[in-house]
Design a protein around this motif. Structure first.
Motif: not given
Ligand code: DGP
Length: 240
Positions: A167-168, A189-190, A137-139, A184-185
């Motif tokens: 992931t695609d 990151k996951v 989540k990058g928070a 997908q974006d």
């Protein structure tokens, strides 16, 4: 497959059968991880069926996280499916992380009991999903150390199978996009976060693009190898 390979696979399976059925031992904790639609649930069910077919008895059972049937699981389900009537901000990021961790922690007594009675457990997602999804989540404040801290001390898996997939490819599989995290974006990151926390000592990174059957056989072979190694090794705490 050539005949010498067939013969060694047969001998291996015979040894596995003998060991699984005849030797008192603790069960092996096998965790399957990966991004959404990487095939974890299918492979988890298939691995349990293959292990039990090999031994001719129930020597393996499955478990999954989040377990959506418990009180914490119901809150998690409402969050994931957005049935809570909001577009996602009803539970803040730290709180949902803690709920997922609580959902695992509350299952530990049962998990330990199952393992100690000699049954192996194949778990679909574990604390590694906790770290990967929250960190992705990058928070601010959701650094890897904080994410790991709340799961530290739960039972450490003997082996983690990471079903790796671009992931695609995952996003093109059926039903992708139904739940909160299925973008997908975000999944990219996951995947990066999973690979960052992969511990080479007990992780196996597997190619999830291969056929279901080929992957299933590879996992069976690796799982049996792990079960043969587990013997009565004490259970270890994760990340401590
Ligand atoms: P599944 O039932 O395996 O499709 O998982 C549900 C979703 O929840 C999936 O997108 C992955 C995510 N997830 C699983 N465990 C955790 C966790 O501990 N923390 C967070 N933030 N997400 C998780």
């Amino acid at each position: 497959m050539s005949s010498p390979q067939m013969r060694s696979l047969k001998a291996f399976k015979a040894l596995a059968h003998q060991t699984l059925v005849a030797t008192p031992r603790r069960g092996t904790l096998i965790v399957i991880e990966g991004v959404d639609r990487s095939g974890k649930s299918t492979q988890a069910a298939s691995l349990v069926a293959r292990l039990n077919a090999l031994s001719g008895a129930v020597t393996a059972v499955s478990m999954r996280f989040p377990d959506r049937t418990t009180q914490t699981g119901k809150l998690i389900d409402a969050y994931l499916t957005q049935k809570d009537g909001t577009d996602g901000d009803s539970i803040d990021d730290r709180t949902i992380h803690l709920l997922f961790a609580a959902n695992r922690a509350e299952a530990m007594v049962q998990l330990r009991k199952t393992l100690m009675t000699g049954t192996s457990v194949v778990v679909d997602r574990y604390a590694f999903s906790g770290v990967a999804y929250t960190h992705a989540k990058g928070a601010a404040g959701l650094d890897i150390e904080w994410c790991m801290a709340v799961d530290a001390g739960i039972i450490r898996p003997d082996v983690v199978f990471f079903l790796d997939i671009p992931t695609d490819v995952a996003a093109s599989r059926g039903e992708f996009g139904q739940e909160r995290y299925e973008r997908q974006d975000f999944q990219e990151k996951v995947r990066t976060a999973f690979l960052d926390i992969a511990d080479k000592a007990y992780w196996k990174i597997l190619d999830a693009r291969q056929s279901k059957d080929a992957l299933g056989e590879e996992m069976l072979h690796l799982a049996v190898t792990e079960i043969l190694k587990t013997e009565n090794k004490p259970l270890q705490p994760l990340w401590q």
